[in-house]
Scaffold this motif. Structure first.
Motif, PDB file in Angstrom:
ATOM      1  N   ILE A  17      72.814  29.303  89.847  1.00 55.52           N
ATOM      2  CA  ILE A  17      72.025  30.229  90.794  1.00 55.52           C
ATOM      3  C   ILE A  17      71.477  31.547  90.370  1.00 55.52           C
ATOM      4  O   ILE A  17      70.423  31.976  90.378  1.00 55.52           O
ATOM      5  N   LEU A  18      72.468  32.328  89.483  1.00 57.09           N
ATOM      6  CA  LEU A  18      72.124  33.449  89.204  1.00 57.09           C
ATOM      7  C   LEU A  18      70.753  33.774  88.253  1.00 57.09           C
ATOM      8  O   LEU A  18      69.906  34.599  88.630  1.00 57.09           O
ATOM      9  N   PRO A  19      70.631  32.714  87.240  1.00 56.44           N
ATOM     10  CA  PRO A  19      69.492  32.747  86.462  1.00 56.44           C
ATOM     11  C   PRO A  19      67.927  32.658  87.395  1.00 56.44           C
ATOM     12  O   PRO A  19      67.068  33.097  87.125  1.00 56.44           O
ATOM     13  N   ARG A  20      68.263  31.628  88.389  1.00 55.23           N
ATOM     14  CA  ARG A  20      67.284  31.472  89.383  1.00 55.23           C
ATOM     15  C   ARG A  20      66.940  32.942  90.165  1.00 55.23           C
ATOM     16  O   ARG A  20      65.472  33.170  90.445  1.00 55.23           O
ATOM     17  N   VAL A  21      67.918  33.359  90.522  1.00 52.29           N
ATOM     18  CA  VAL A  21      67.608  34.652  91.317  1.00 52.29           C
ATOM     19  C   VAL A  21      66.978  35.656  90.273  1.00 52.29           C
ATOM     20  O   VAL A  21      65.986  36.229  90.693  1.00 52.29           O
ATOM     21  N   LEU A  22      67.234  35.614  89.175  1.00 52.37           N
ATOM     22  CA  LEU A  22      66.628  36.596  88.325  1.00 52.37           C
ATOM     23  C   LEU A  22      65.154  36.423  87.937  1.00 52.37           C
ATOM     24  O   LEU A  22      64.529  37.171  88.012  1.00 52.37           O
ATOM     25  N   THR A  23      65.009  35.054  87.841  1.00 55.72           N
ATOM     26  CA  THR A  23      63.567  34.721  87.942  1.00 55.72           C
ATOM     27  C   THR A  23      62.732  35.010  88.979  1.00 55.72           C
ATOM     28  O   THR A  23      61.836  35.166  89.005  1.00 55.72           O
ATOM     29  N   ALA A  24      63.408  34.916  90.446  1.00 56.91           N
ATOM     30  CA  ALA A  24      62.651  35.249  91.435  1.00 56.91           C
ATOM     31  C   ALA A  24      62.506  36.801  91.550  1.00 56.91           C
ATOM     32  O   ALA A  24      61.226  37.308  91.978  1.00 56.91           O
ATOM     33  N   PHE A  25      63.343  37.520  90.982  1.00 58.69           N
ATOM     34  CA  PHE A  25      62.922  38.943  90.895  1.00 58.69           C
ATOM     35  C   PHE A  25      61.953  39.359  89.899  1.00 58.69           C
ATOM     36  O   PHE A  25      61.180  40.106  90.282  1.00 58.69           O
ATOM     37  N   GLU A  26      61.867  38.632  88.824  1.00 56.87           N
ATOM     38  CA  GLU A  26      60.715  38.627  87.823  1.00 56.87           C
ATOM     39  C   GLU A  26      59.445  38.352  88.550  1.00 56.87           C
ATOM     40  O   GLU A  26      58.541  38.974  88.349  1.00 56.87           O
ATOM     41  N   ARG A  27      59.452  37.273  89.126  1.00 64.13           N
ATOM     42  CA  ARG A  27      58.272  36.767  89.797  1.00 64.13           C
ATOM     43  C   ARG A  27      57.772  37.958  90.999  1.00 64.13           C
ATOM     44  O   ARG A  27      56.632  38.244  91.025  1.00 64.13           O
ATOM     45  N   ASP A  28      58.591  38.454  91.639  1.00 67.59           N
ATOM     46  CA  ASP A  28      58.563  39.611  92.753  1.00 67.59           C
ATOM     47  C   ASP A  28      57.872  40.865  92.014  1.00 67.59           C
ATOM     48  O   ASP A  28      57.035  41.586  92.709  1.00 67.59           O
ATOM     49  N   ILE A  29      58.494  41.174  91.150  1.00 71.79           N
ATOM     50  CA  ILE A  29      57.843  42.384  90.217  1.00 71.79           C
ATOM     51  C   ILE A  29      56.617  42.246  89.766  1.00 71.79           C
ATOM     52  O   ILE A  29      55.558  43.285  90.078  1.00 71.79           O
ATOM     53  N   ALA A  30      56.278  40.826  89.416  1.00 70.37           N
ATOM     54  CA  ALA A  30      54.655  40.873  88.974  1.00 70.37           C
ATOM     55  C   ALA A  30      53.770  40.847  90.365  1.00 70.37           C
ATOM     56  O   ALA A  30      52.633  41.212  90.046  1.00 70.37           O
ATOM     57  N   LEU A  31      54.394  40.278  91.358  1.00 73.65           N
ATOM     58  CA  LEU A  31      53.422  40.065  92.482  1.00 73.65           C
ATOM     59  C   LEU A  31      53.379  41.578  93.063  1.00 73.65           C
ATOM     60  O   LEU A  31      52.406  41.900  93.342  1.00 73.65           O
ATOM     61  N   ILE A  32      54.330  42.301  92.950  1.00 71.70           N
ATOM     62  CA  ILE A  32      54.312  43.699  93.464  1.00 71.70           C
ATOM     63  C   ILE A  32      53.438  44.661  92.466  1.00 71.70           C
ATOM     64  O   ILE A  32      52.548  45.507  93.170  1.00 71.70           O
ATOM     65  N   ASN A  33      53.391  44.473  91.234  1.00 71.66           N
ATOM     66  CA  ASN A  33      52.588  45.209  90.343  1.00 71.66           C
ATOM     67  C   ASN A  33      51.176  44.636  90.702  1.00 71.66           C
ATOM     68  O   ASN A  33      50.114  45.695  90.609  1.00 71.66           O
ATOM     69  N   ALA A  34      50.952  43.467  90.881  1.00 73.28           N
ATOM     70  CA  ALA A  34      49.592  43.112  91.095  1.00 73.28           C
ATOM     71  C   ALA A  34      48.995  43.416  92.392  1.00 73.28           C
ATOM     72  O   ALA A  34      47.632  43.657  92.476  1.00 73.28           O
ATOM     73  N   THR A  35      49.896  43.698  93.519  1.00 72.52           N
ATOM     74  CA  THR A  35      49.221  43.650  94.845  1.00 72.52           C
ATOM     75  C   THR A  35      49.314  45.171  95.381  1.00 72.52           C
ATOM     76  O   THR A  35      48.600  45.771  96.379  1.00 72.52           O
ATOM     77  N   LEU A  36      50.395  46.094  95.062  1.00 77.30           N
ATOM     78  CA  LEU A  36      50.436  47.186  95.698  1.00 77.30           C
ATOM     79  C   LEU A  36      50.012  48.228  94.798  1.00 77.30           C
ATOM     80  O   LEU A  36      49.800  48.244  93.530  1.00 77.30           O
ATOM     81  N   LYS A  37      49.508  49.351  95.569  1.00 79.20           N
ATOM     82  CA  LYS A  37      48.830  50.490  94.842  1.00 79.20           C
ATOM     83  C   LYS A  37      49.819  51.532  94.178  1.00 79.20           C
ATOM     84  O   LYS A  37      49.677  52.223  93.174  1.00 79.20           O
ATOM     85  N   THR A  38      51.022  51.508  94.929  1.00 79.66           N
ATOM     86  CA  THR A  38      52.293  52.343  94.329  1.00 79.66           C
ATOM     87  C   THR A  38      53.457  51.620  94.043  1.00 79.66           C
ATOM     88  O   THR A  38      54.223  51.510  95.007  1.00 79.66           O
ATOM     89  N   PRO A  39      53.447  50.675  93.042  1.00 75.92           N
ATOM     90  CA  PRO A  39      54.614  49.600  93.127  1.00 75.92           C
ATOM     91  C   PRO A  39      55.636  50.203  92.416  1.00 75.92           C
ATOM     92  O   PRO A  39      56.784  49.660  92.492  1.00 75.92           O
TER      93      PRO A  39
END
Length: 128
Positions: A17-39
Motif C-alpha cells: 500500500i505505501l508505494p501506491r500512497v506515495l504515487t498518489a501524493f506525487e500525482r496530487d503535487i503535479a495536479l496542484i502545481n498545474a492548477t493552483l496559483k499559489t501551490p
C-alpha cells in the motif's frame, strides 16, 4: 511449516500500500502545481507527508531483512494486487483488493498529512 506472524502480514500490507500512497501524493503535487496559483504551501505539506511515508517505507524494508521476507512478484489486475513472497523459506501470497486499498490509502494519507479523520470543524465555514 513456519507460521507467518501478524507482524509479517502488517509489513507485507504496508509494502503493497505505501508505494501506491506515495504515487498518489506525487500525482496530487503535479495536479496542484498545474492548477493552483499559489501551490507552494500545499506542496510543502504533501512533501512533508512524503518524507514521513518514505521513512516508514524504509522501516518496512528493514523489517523485511530482519524477518527474512522477500517479495519476488507483484501482479496488478482490475480487482487488486497480489504479492507473492517468501518468508523464512515459506512461500505464500497476499492479495489486496482495490476497494480495501482505497479505504486504507485514505486513512494513511490523512495520517501522513496530519489530519485527524474524526475531527469536525467547530465553526461552520460556509453559509447555508
Amino acid at each position: 511449516m513456519i507460521d507467518i506472524t501478524s507482524e509479517d502480514h502488517t509489513l507485507l500490507k504496508s509494502h503493497i500500500i505505501l508505494p501506491r500512497v506515495l504515487t498518489a501524493f506525487e500525482r496530487d503535487i503535479a495536479l496542484i502545481n498545474a492548477t493552483l496559483k499559489t501551490p507552494g504551501p500545499y506542496v510543502d505539506v504533501i512533501a512533508e507527508a512524503q518524507r514521513k511515508l518514505t521513512a516508514d517505507l524504509y522501516e518496512v524494508r528493514k523489517g523485511f531483512r530482519t524477518r527474512g521476507i522477500k517479495v519476488y512478484e507483484e501482479v496488478t489486475d482490475s480487482d487488486g494486487v497480489t504479492a507473492r513472497y517468501k518468508c523464512r523459506g515459506y512461500e505464500s501470497q497476499m492479495r489486496i483488493r482495490w476497494a480495501f486499498m482505497s479505504a486504507e490509502a485514505g486513512v494513511l494519507m490523512r495520517k501522513y498529512l496530519g489530519v485527524n479523520e474524526g475531527t469536525r470543524p467547530l465553526v461552520k465555514l460556509s453559509p447555508e
